[in-house]
Write an enzyme that holds these catalytic residues in place. Structure first.
Site, PDB file in Angstrom:
ATOM      1  N   LYS A 287       0.824  -1.208  -0.215  1.00 34.37           N
ATOM      2  CA  LYS A 287      -0.152   0.133   0.116  1.00 34.37           C
ATOM      3  C   LYS A 287       0.902   1.290   0.106  1.00 34.37           C
ATOM      4  CE  LYS A 287      -3.194   2.312   3.104  1.00 34.37           C
ATOM      5  NZ  LYS A 287      -2.619   3.280   2.850  1.00 34.37           N
TER       6      LYS A 287
ATOM      7  N   LYS B 278       7.348   0.715   1.372  1.00 37.21           N
ATOM      8  CA  LYS B 278       8.047   0.006   0.330  1.00 37.21           C
ATOM      9  C   LYS B 278       9.290   0.538   0.038  1.00 37.21           C
ATOM     10  CE  LYS B 278       4.826   0.864  -2.387  1.00 37.21           C
ATOM     11  NZ  LYS B 278       4.067   1.733  -1.578  1.00 37.21           N
TER      12      LYS B 278
HETATM   13  P1  ADP Z   1       6.035   3.886   0.287  1.00 34.45           P
HETATM   14  O1  ADP Z   1       7.141   3.708  -0.594  1.00 34.45           O
HETATM   15  O2  ADP Z   1       5.344   2.716   0.836  1.00 34.45           O
HETATM   16  O3  ADP Z   1       4.847   4.960  -0.149  1.00 34.45           O
HETATM   17  P2  ADP Z   1       7.881   5.208   2.241  1.00 34.45           P
HETATM   18  O4  ADP Z   1       8.783   3.997   2.167  1.00 34.45           O
HETATM   19  O5  ADP Z   1       8.210   6.268   1.473  1.00 34.45           O
HETATM   20  O6  ADP Z   1       6.486   4.586   1.747  1.00 34.45           O
HETATM   21  O7  ADP Z   1       7.600   5.384   3.724  1.00 34.45           O
HETATM   22  C1  ADP Z   1       6.666   6.268   3.920  1.00 34.45           C
HETATM   23  C2  ADP Z   1       6.967   6.800   5.475  1.00 34.45           C
HETATM   24  O8  ADP Z   1       7.129   6.014   6.517  1.00 34.45           O
HETATM   25  C3  ADP Z   1       8.437   7.515   5.145  1.00 34.45           C
HETATM   26  O9  ADP Z   1       8.247   8.990   5.907  1.00 34.45           O
HETATM   27  C4  ADP Z   1       9.219   6.926   6.270  1.00 34.45           C
HETATM   28  O10 ADP Z   1      10.265   7.581   6.815  1.00 34.45           O
HETATM   29  C5  ADP Z   1       8.412   6.189   7.170  1.00 34.45           C
HETATM   30  N1  ADP Z   1       8.924   4.868   7.207  1.00 34.45           N
HETATM   31  C6  ADP Z   1       9.030   3.823   6.652  1.00 34.45           C
HETATM   32  N2  ADP Z   1       9.515   2.454   7.223  1.00 34.45           N
HETATM   33  C7  ADP Z   1       9.771   2.941   8.527  1.00 34.45           C
HETATM   34  C8  ADP Z   1      10.357   2.317   9.717  1.00 34.45           C
HETATM   35  N3  ADP Z   1      10.638   1.020   9.649  1.00 34.45           N
HETATM   36  N4  ADP Z   1      10.409   3.113  10.751  1.00 34.45           N
HETATM   37  C9  ADP Z   1      10.337   4.279  10.620  1.00 34.45           C
HETATM   38  N5  ADP Z   1       9.583   4.969   9.769  1.00 34.45           N
HETATM   39  C10 ADP Z   1       9.415   4.326   8.619  1.00 34.45           C
HETATM   40 MG    MG Z   2       7.401   4.716  -2.247  1.00 33.63          MG
END
Ligand code: ADP
Ligand code: MG
Length: 276
Positions: free
Chosen positions: A9, A14
């Site tokens: 999601k 991701k």
């Molecule tokens: P996606 O690619 O699924 O849209 P992101 O990787 O951009 O999501 O992550 C969304 C937010 O969640 C980011 O601000 C990221 O820093 C935070 N985040 C993701 N995984 C973790 C984690 N394990 N611990 C803390 N924050 C996290």
């Molecule tokens: Mg992303």
């Protein structure tokens, strides 16, 4: 070359997971390519340290004159970074970016030229239609991994992705390797994700803690592997890399033996609310 599509999601983590995984693989000596397949086009930002031009933007700007170096950028650890990009908001299909990017990479012989050992596709899995399903069909990815937390909407998206993989899997396409639990610390998270794993027949490959270091690294436009290599969370990502390699080991050695789908009790239909 082994290709893994990482779905989940939007906002579930991701890109964070994929880029830390890519950085960890690079640290193990693998040549890695990461392809961001989300119209947000921020998948590789923490590897390169900035937003890179997307394949769709370059096609719009340069037409047929797009060269490999216009769309492939080197990030931390030498990771080769590509962003598919998306259409102008309100116009066109979001999946079109992925289709165009895949075609362009093929046309430019990107894999033959760079010869990556591992290709990671970071794919938005909210709607597994058209372009977003591309990495799991047509032989693009060998394995699919789903990132989820225990949040209801993340689990819902995860089930839909597993259903799509099952559908394509019957035609001999990508195989479902399992789940990365990216913790949000919601109530009963472990049990909810374990239930998803059981229902979909995938294992929980690893559990990644919620960590403040992730945001601190993000503020520096870096992965935690780069910014805080000695941190607990960097260790978790390195262990994840080992576990992913374990899942895909046969494929990496060139033996074609990805795991078959083995949906749990009652099959996947049982796992999707409203379908039974
Ligand atoms: P996606 O690619 O699924 O849209 P992101 O990787 O951009 O999501 O992550 C969304 C937010 O969640 C980011 O601000 C990221 O820093 C935070 N985040 C993701 N995984 C973790 C984690 N394990 N611990 C803390 N924050 C996290
Ligand atoms: Mg992303």
């Amino acid at each position: 070359m082994y290709k893994i599509a990482i779905y989940g999601k939007g906002g579930i983590g991701k890109s964070t997971t994929t880029s830390n995984l890519a950085a960890a693989f690079a640290g193990m000596g693998y040549r890695v390519m990461q392809v961001g397949c989300d119209p947000k086009a921020d998948s590789t930002m923490n590897l390169v340290g900035r937003r890179i031009p997307t394949v769709l933007e370059q096609i719009r700007e340069k037409g047929t004159g797009v060269a490999l170096e216009d769309v492939v950028f080197r990030g931390f650890g030498g990771v080769l970074c590509v962003e598919s990009g998306g259409p102008t908001p309100g116009v066109g299909c979001a999946g079109l970016g992925i289709i165009s990017a895949f075609k362009k990479l093929e046309e430019l012989h990107a894999f033959d030229i760079y010869q990556p050992d591992l290709v990671l596709y970071d794919v938005l899995g909210d709607v597994v239609c058209g372009g977003f399903a591309m990495p799991i069909r047509g032989g693009y990815a060998d394995h699919v991994i789903i990132v989820t937390s225990g949040e209801a909407m993340a689990l819902f998206a995860a089930r839909n992705i597993a259903l799509a993989v099952e559908g394509f899997g019957k035609r001999g396409y990508a195989n479902y390797a399992g789940i990365i639990q990216n913790c949000r610390n919601v109530k009963d998270e472990d049990a909810l994700v374990a239930r998803l794993a059981e229902d979909t027949g995938g294992e929980i490959i690893a559990k990644i803690s919620r960590s403040g270091a992730v945001q601190m690294a993000e503020d520096l436009s870096q992965t935690v592997i780069q910014a805080f290599p000695e941190s607990e969370i960097a260790g978790e990502y390195r262990r994840l890399a080992g576990a992913v390699l374990g899942c895909c080991a046969a494929g990496l050695r060139g033996e074609v033996a990805p795991m078959p789908l083995h949906f749990g009790k009652g099959g996947l239909a049982h796992a999707i609310p409203g379908t039974v």
